[in-house]
Design an enzyme around this catalytic site. Structure first.
Site, PDB file in Angstrom:
ATOM      1  N   ASP A 145       0.836  -1.210   0.000  1.00 16.46           N
ATOM      2  CA  ASP A 145       0.000   0.000   0.000  1.00 16.46           C
ATOM      3  C   ASP A 145       0.869   1.258   0.000  1.00 16.46           C
ATOM      4  O   ASP A 145       1.947   1.266  -0.615  1.00 16.46           O
ATOM      5  CB  ASP A 145      -0.935  -0.029   1.215  1.00 16.46           C
ATOM      6  CG  ASP A 145      -2.275   0.595   0.900  1.00 16.46           C
ATOM      7  OD1 ASP A 145      -2.292   1.811   0.694  1.00 16.46           O
ATOM      8  OD2 ASP A 145      -3.280  -0.114   0.851  1.00 16.46           O
ATOM      9  N   SER A 179     -11.748  -2.360   1.060  1.00 13.13           N
ATOM     10  CA  SER A 179     -10.345  -2.471   1.471  1.00 13.13           C
ATOM     11  C   SER A 179     -10.210  -3.019   2.875  1.00 13.13           C
ATOM     12  O   SER A 179      -9.174  -3.537   3.251  1.00 13.13           O
ATOM     13  CB  SER A 179      -9.649  -1.122   1.380  1.00 13.13           C
ATOM     14  OG  SER A 179     -10.182  -0.239   2.308  1.00 13.13           O
ATOM     15  N   HIS A 229      -3.815   4.837   4.210  1.00 11.48           N
ATOM     16  CA  HIS A 229      -4.511   3.601   3.846  1.00 11.48           C
ATOM     17  C   HIS A 229      -3.808   2.353   4.357  1.00 11.48           C
ATOM     18  O   HIS A 229      -4.438   1.454   4.925  1.00 11.48           O
ATOM     19  CB  HIS A 229      -4.639   3.576   2.315  1.00 11.48           C
ATOM     20  CG  HIS A 229      -5.707   2.684   1.803  1.00 11.48           C
ATOM     21  ND1 HIS A 229      -5.444   1.531   1.102  1.00 11.48           N
ATOM     22  CD2 HIS A 229      -7.052   2.774   1.881  1.00 11.48           C
ATOM     23  CE1 HIS A 229      -6.572   0.967   0.763  1.00 11.48           C
ATOM     24  NE2 HIS A 229      -7.571   1.697   1.211  1.00 11.48           N
TER      25      HIS A 229
END
Lengths: 807, 86
Positions: A56, A271, A97
């Site tokens: 990520d 996610s 994230h």
């Protein structure tokens, strides 16, 4: 709903009470603990010695909830090309994230900070790779980071979910996946977990994302607290399983760690689901570190459950597994996964059976369905490739189409399982079609591979389109993955017991031992029942008064240990009574009544299926030569002249050879070179260059005459300038192909020019511009000659003629 | 409108002969060898600082000479892939 865990000692992490998807302690609210994470912990699995990394935008390694489990060896910064994956901080916290995903997996437990990760004793790392230009090299580096050390890779990203993108891994990333599953984890294979996509509102379909659609990734989708489809959920046939995730405003959210050492309940979308499954797989790998990458997929297929998840398309496949395009095989069940993992024996070797490519072109008329079938023996003649039991199925297609979003593609397996490989996509205006795109389905998992596979393509335009622009299926082929033997024949409970005994209690943490005790206490609390039994109970008694509490049955038992058994007087539709075992056994898929378990023992069929009286099978689609009789649920024979018919025996849609279709009837056809006129019925001659045709026009030829050539859909006596005739196997005539650029004629291979267009000169079979390289000097020509540029076709324009003339 | 392909000044190169040979080739043709690409043997990451960093046209020039070298089996100029966090 599951049992409340009154015996469970709560954690002191402040957001632990908000983790409704993990535990159930609050007596005043509904429980949503069907993922059974707590039960897996109670069995002693918390992810110890398992290494997970998040692909990520980085990971905040000093976050107080991650620092204890952070593993620098499971981390790398591909964007900065160094060892530190710390995210780049900015005002908008753009790079939060990866840190949020990492918390779902391995936030520490009982440290008074944020949350508890699903695998709270696993090691967690991060690969920083999304904070810069993402290229094939960047992806391959990330996917291939330390495959011998990292066990599980979790990725919650992909090509745009805008409903108009069709994209996937490049050649290097594909190789990195293959290397990972072949060599990662000392040959057992890296585990890649992938979020299925966030483009639900855009009408996106996860089959257009080559990452989630890959056989090497475990594609995970999401459901809301109440089991509804979230707004962001993308449907496709490659989704294996599902976790809870965020939902509508009136449903509870997911909590996790956040950038700048904070906690959040703002982690939304699919996610969340990939790291949740990564954490649950970490528990399974702790239970059995010998699991291969395919074992993990088998385990997920076997243990995930539809539960209360709401989807209109739940179906039972030919192997008896419930599956949906929204949720795959259902909600992951951490406890079932670790229990199965513990006793799991590695599945047999993966076989790959690659079907021959069907290159016969099919036009795709608008608002009609093109249906093409292929019969396969699943490579039974090649022992190294024979696939008896299916795992993944790939359909590789090439389609030309003026508007890709209007296409819908389905695949039906020999057992009648229909997978939607592609749904229509309102926003996809691309005219690129699909070029060797691989659609993947897991819906046939466990089914038999051999038999007839049917591909259906529909073109349903969203908007009015030019009717002359038709789509064309150019090529398709099947790739079957699976095993020659039953994958579950090796399973052994002895294996699990011996492994359990091998684990010394001193190796367990104090908290784990406490969980074991808790569970033991629950078991010991049970008291013996002494009241009356149900009338259907047999001679061994019961644990209670109901039919599902009998220890054996008087007539038949219905159900399984997992779903619950009960005693019944007679077996319900879809089952038959096995009198020797006193069990109701399930008929083959689609049978309403049957004489045995096999596919060809059906005597009546369920709704949606038709009884084929010649084979005693229930099929969803009647084979060619039969039509579906809706009233009788039977396949009835078509008229003898029909190859295919619909609704009635003499309502023909395709005729046998030698017959022509006139108003749904098959009448004796015209001889080659003639076409049929309906009123009055008579035969007329085709154009002189046509061998067969459907009308008098030049463009109504189907096949050209032997001595003529097919040139841009017309039959002509000879190819025009710049084209050469090529013979194609199976065609009686030749087809005109374009020569290379600037050639006015070329040889039969098309590669060697014989004459050039004006302004070009012929040199070594290529046409080069005549006016190039006026200023090439001796030094320059020497460089051209010493590098042998003129021997290489791409460089033939590179002053070769000038230099050769100059000697 | 479809977004146009954006080419970078990074290359993936398949080189036979190991890391030393990759290093030699990179130096000979003006590239910086950034090392093996993950776990892919024989695949190396080359960077060319004198090529425009982001361009809608693929680069030629010296890269064609690298492609022609007998030790180079495959070469690919890297394109920017649009990837979205979910």
């Amino acid at each position: 709903r599951v049992r409340r865990d009154h015996h469970f000692v709560s954690f002191n992490d402040p957001l632990w009470p908000e983790m409704w998807y993990m535990h159930c302690e609050d007596n005043n609210s509904d429980c949503r603990s069907e993922m059974n994470v707590l039960a897996a912990w109670q069995r002693g699995y918390t992810g110890k010695d398992v290494v997970v990394t998040i692909l990520d935008d980085g990971i905040e390694k000093h976050h107080p909830d991650l620092v204890q489990n952070y593993d620098p060896r499971a981390s790398y910064d591909v964007n900065g090309d160094d060892e530190d994956p710390t995210p780049r901080y900015d005002a908008s916290n753009e790079n939060k994230h990866g840190t949020r995903c990492a918390g779902e997996v391995a936030a520490s437990a009982n440290n008074s900070n944020c949350i508890v990760g699903i695998a709270y004793n696993a090691r967690i790392g991060g690969i920083r790779m999304l904070d810069g230009d993402v290229t094939d090299v960047v992806e391959a580096k990330a996917i291939g980071t330390k495959p011998e050390y990292i066990h599980i890779y979790s990725a919650s990203w992909g090509p745009d979910d805008d409903g108009r993108t069709v994209d996937g891994p490049g050649p290097l990333a594909k190789q990195a996946f293959e290397q990972g599953i072949k060599k990662g984890r000392r040959g057992r294979g890296s585990i890649f977990v992938w979020a299925s996509g966030n483009g639900g509102r855009e009408g996106d379909h996860c089959s257009c994302d080559g990452y989630t659609n890959s056989i090497y990734t475990i594609s995970v989708s999401s459901t809301t607290e109440n089991g509804n489809k979230p707004w962001y959920l993308e449907e496709c046939a490659s989704t294996i399983a599902t976790t809870y995730s965020s939902g509508a405003f009136y449903e509870r959210q997911i909590v996790t760690t956040d950038l700048r050492k904070r906690c959040t309940d703002g982690h939304t979308g699919t996610s969340v689901s990939a790291p949740m499954v990564a954490g649950i797989i970490a528990l399974a790998l702790e239970a059995n570190p010998l699991l291969t990458w395919r074992d993990v997929q088998h385990l997920l297929v076997k243990t995930s459950r539809p539960g209360h998840l709401l989807a209109p398309d739940w179906k039972t496949n030919g192997a008896g597994r419930r599956v949906s395009h929204l949720y795959g095989f259902g909600l992951v069940d951490a406890e079932a996964l670790v229990v199965e993992a513990k006793k799991w024996r590695t599945v047999p070797a993966q076989h790959i059976c690659v079907g021959t490519s069907n290159k016969k072109p099919w036009f795709i008329p608008t608002n009609k369905t093109v249906r093409t079938a292929t019969l396969t023996n699943a490579c039974v003649d090649h022992p190294d490739h024979h696939v008896a039991y299916l795992e993944h199925v790939i359909v590789r297609v090439s389609i030309a189409h003026p508007r890709r979003g209007d296409l819908q593609i389905n695949l039906t397996s020999p057992s009648g399982t229909k997978s939607q490989l592609l749904a229509r996509r309102q926003h996809d205006d691309s005219s690129n079609g699909f070029k060797h795109w691989e659609f993947m389905t897991v819906h046939c998992w466990g089914e038999r591979a051999a038999g007839e596979w049917t591909l259906e393509i529909q073109d349903k335009p969203y908007h009015v389109r030019n009717p002359d622009m038709q789509g064309k299926l150019k090529e398709w082929s099947l790739i079957l993955y699976g095993t020659a033997e039953s994958p579950y024949s090796n399973s052994s409970s002895h294996h699990s017991r011996s492994r359990m005994l091998e684990m010394p209690s001193s190796d367990m943490e104090a908290s784990k031992a406490a969980f074991f005790q808790t569970q033991m206490e629950i078991l010991e609390d049970e008291e013996e029942y002494t009241g009356p039994c149900h009338t259907e109970c047999g001679d061994k008694g019961c644990d209670g008064p109901n039919a599902d509490q009998c220890l054996n049955c008087f007539h038949f038992s219905l159900g399984s240990l997992k779903t619950g058994r009960k005693c019944v007087n007679s077996c319900p539709p879809g089952y038959f009574g096995d009198t020797s075992q006193r069990k109701c056994r399930r008929c083959y898929r689609g049978c309403e009544a049957c004489l045995g378990r096999s596919q060809n023992s059906c005597t009546a069929c369920k709704r949606g299926f038709y009884h084929h009286q010649e084979t005693n099978t229930c099929v969803m689609l009647c084979p060619a030569g039969f039509y579906s009789d809706e009233g009788q649920r039977r396949c009835q024979k078509c008229h003898q002249n029909c190859k295919k018919c619909v609704g009635e025996m003499d309502k023909c849609t395709v005729c046998k050879d030698g017959f022509s279709l006139v108003d749904n009837s098959c009448v004796t056809g015209c001889r080659p070179g003639m076409y049929l006129i309906k009123e009055p019925v008579r035969c007329e001659g085709c154009q002189s260059n046509c061998r067969t045709c459907v009308g008098p026009g030049r463009e109504e030829c189907i096949q050209c005459a032997r001595n003529s050539h097919l040139h841009e859909w017309r039959c002509v006596p000879a190819c025009g300038e710049g084209f050469y005739p090529e013979e194609l196997r199976g065609l009686p005539h030749k087809v005109c192909r374009r020569c290379e650029d600037n050639c006015s004629s070329c040889d039969s291979s098309g590669r060697k020019c014989l004459r050039c267009k004006e302004g070009f000169s012929l040199l070594s079979g290529s046409c080069i511009a005549s006016d190039r390289c006026h200023n090439a000097d001796e030094v320059f020509c020497e460089m051209v000659k010493s590098n042998k540029l003129c021997e290489r076709k791409p460089f033939i324009q590179f002053c070769c003629r000038t230099c050769l003339l100059a000697g | 409108r479809r977004p146009r392909t954006v080419y970078t000044n990074h290359w993936a190169v398949r080189v036979l002969g190991g890391p030393d040979e990759a290093h030699r080739l990179a130096s000979a043709y003006g590239y910086l060898n950034l090392g093996q690409i993950g776990s892919l043997e024989d695949y190396y990451h080359f960077h060319h600082s004198k090529t425009i960093k982001r361009s809608t046209f693929s680069s030629r020039g010296p890269h064609n000479f690298l492609r022609m070298d007998p030790k180079v089996r495959w070469l690919q100029q890297q394109e920017v892939k649009r990837r979205v966090k979910r």
